[in-house]
Design a protein around this motif. Structure first.
Motif, PDB file in Angstrom:
ATOM      1  N   LEU A   1       0.834  -1.194   0.000  1.00 15.82           N
ATOM      2  CA  LEU A   1       0.000   0.000   0.000  1.00 15.82           C
ATOM      3  C   LEU A   1       0.870   1.246   0.000  1.00 15.82           C
ATOM      4  O   LEU A   1       1.913   1.291   0.644  1.00 15.82           O
ATOM      5  N   LEU A   2       0.425   2.265  -0.734  1.00 13.26           N
ATOM      6  CA  LEU A   2       1.131   3.539  -0.764  1.00 13.26           C
ATOM      7  C   LEU A   2       0.513   4.481   0.265  1.00 13.26           C
ATOM      8  O   LEU A   2      -0.698   4.677   0.286  1.00 13.26           O
ATOM      9  N   ASP A   3       1.351   5.034   1.108  1.00 14.20           N
ATOM     10  CA  ASP A   3       0.899   6.066   2.034  1.00 14.20           C
ATOM     11  C   ASP A   3       1.889   7.226   1.973  1.00 14.20           C
ATOM     12  O   ASP A   3       2.861   7.194   1.208  1.00 14.20           O
ATOM     13  N   ASP A   4       1.638   8.278   2.768  1.00 16.59           N
ATOM     14  CA  ASP A   4       2.496   9.467   2.720  1.00 16.59           C
ATOM     15  C   ASP A   4       3.956   9.123   2.988  1.00 16.59           C
ATOM     16  O   ASP A   4       4.867   9.621   2.310  1.00 16.59           O
ATOM     17  N   GLU A   5       4.180   8.269   3.978  1.00 14.87           N
ATOM     18  CA  GLU A   5       5.556   7.936   4.349  1.00 14.87           C
ATOM     19  C   GLU A   5       6.254   7.170   3.234  1.00 14.87           C
ATOM     20  O   GLU A   5       7.421   7.436   2.918  1.00 14.87           O
ATOM     21  N   ALA A   6       5.529   6.236   2.613  1.00 10.53           N
ATOM     22  CA  ALA A   6       6.131   5.441   1.546  1.00 10.53           C
ATOM     23  C   ALA A   6       6.483   6.317   0.348  1.00 10.53           C
ATOM     24  O   ALA A   6       7.569   6.202  -0.238  1.00 10.53           O
ATOM     25  N   VAL A   7       5.561   7.212  -0.028  1.00 13.10           N
ATOM     26  CA  VAL A   7       5.822   8.110  -1.154  1.00 13.10           C
ATOM     27  C   VAL A   7       6.990   9.036  -0.839  1.00 13.10           C
ATOM     28  O   VAL A   7       7.879   9.260  -1.669  1.00 13.10           O
ATOM     29  N   SER A   8       6.998   9.585   0.383  1.00 10.81           N
ATOM     30  CA  SER A   8       8.068  10.497   0.780  1.00 10.81           C
ATOM     31  C   SER A   8       9.419   9.800   0.751  1.00 10.81           C
ATOM     32  O   SER A   8      10.404  10.346   0.226  1.00 10.81           O
ATOM     33  N   ASN A   9       9.478   8.588   1.288  1.00 14.42           N
ATOM     34  CA  ASN A   9      10.742   7.846   1.294  1.00 14.42           C
ATOM     35  C   ASN A   9      11.209   7.537  -0.125  1.00 14.42           C
ATOM     36  O   ASN A   9      12.405   7.620  -0.433  1.00 14.42           O
ATOM     37  N   TRP A  10      10.259   7.179  -0.991  1.00 15.75           N
ATOM     38  CA  TRP A  10      10.629   6.849  -2.373  1.00 15.75           C
ATOM     39  C   TRP A  10      11.198   8.068  -3.092  1.00 15.75           C
ATOM     40  O   TRP A  10      12.194   7.977  -3.804  1.00 15.75           O
ATOM     41  N   LEU A  11      10.564   9.241  -2.882  1.00 16.17           N
ATOM     42  CA  LEU A  11      11.051  10.465  -3.528  1.00 16.17           C
ATOM     43  C   LEU A  11      12.429  10.853  -3.011  1.00 16.17           C
ATOM     44  O   LEU A  11      13.274  11.338  -3.770  1.00 16.17           O
TER      45      LEU A  11
END
Length: 234
Positions: free
Chosen positions: A13-23
């Motif tokens: 699942l994508l959440d804010d933390e996952a997106v932020s870490n990926w960026l």
């Protein structure tokens, strides 16, 4: 073999933390997708939406504005500190050159009058200074026991009090003074156990809670050493 539905359920699942870490791990994403970045719209409380670039520029402007305010405040504090230092240096010179205790108290009083105040007064705790007869300074003596209710009511655990005093309090601390509207009262000495320094004003609103006490801090610490030139400590 898993079907498509099962693969979808098991996908991360994508959440804010996952997106932020990926960026953070892929900083070149915005370079590779510059056009999409330009097309992105960010919610805005006034304009509805703004571009990501506009949003970032606004953040930078706000940050610069905050830095400018902090720099201005630091400069104001620097000027205020310089003025405070000059005031203290001039007053200390005037008091240190006094020929007697009476002269020193008179100079302190005149300095207060030059500031537009009603005057300056000092009372010394009688259990910390030798003020009994035949001393000529008995008028400065203040019983710590008599002062204790004032300390509890006005000062509490603080070194300074700024505000008004009632009739009995004025009679105890400033028996000769008239038409006192408000006072700045400070306990003298590093432990606040040597006496009381008071500046008085006829304006009931002149001294009030929230005013700065830097000048009072320095004076309340400095004066006992000057008094020790003429009065012996117990």
């Amino acid at each position: 073999m898993k079907n498509v539905g099962e693969q979808t359920v098991n996908a991360p699942l994508l959440d804010d933390e996952a997106v932020s870490n990926w960026l953070l791990q892929n900083p070149d994403f915005f370079i590779r997708h510059a056009r999409q970045v330009e097309q992105m719209r960010i919610p805005h409380p006034v304009r509805g939406t703004v571009s990501l670039v506009e949003w970032q520029l606004a953040r930078q402007r706000n940050h610069i504005s905050q830095l400018e305010e902090e720099i201005t405040l630091l400069m104001e504090h620097s000027v205020a500190n310089q003025q405070l230092f000059e005031q203290l240096l001039a007053l200390q010179g005037r008091l240190a050159s006094a020929d007697s205790l009476e002269d020193m108290l008179s100079r302190l009083h005149r300095w207060a009058r030059e500031l537009g105040l009603a005057g300056a007064n000092v009372r010394l705790f009688s259990d910390r200074w030798r003020l009994n007869a035949p001393s000529s300074f008995t008028q400065l003596a203040l019983s710590r026991h008599a002062f204790e209710p004032v300390r509890i009511q006005r000062l509490g655990k603080h070194q300074h009090y700024l505000g008004s005093l009632n009739g009995p309090e004025l009679l105890l601390l400033l028996p000769q003074a008239k038409q006192i509207g408000s006072v700045a009262m400070s306990l003298m000495g590093e432990q606040g156990d040597l006496g009381v320094l008071m500046f008085s004003s006829r304006d009931s609103q002149h001294y009030h809670t929230g005013m700065g006490t830097d000048l009072l801090d320095h004076l309340a610490t400095m004066l006992p050493a000057l008094f020790a030139r003429w009065i012996e400590r117990v």
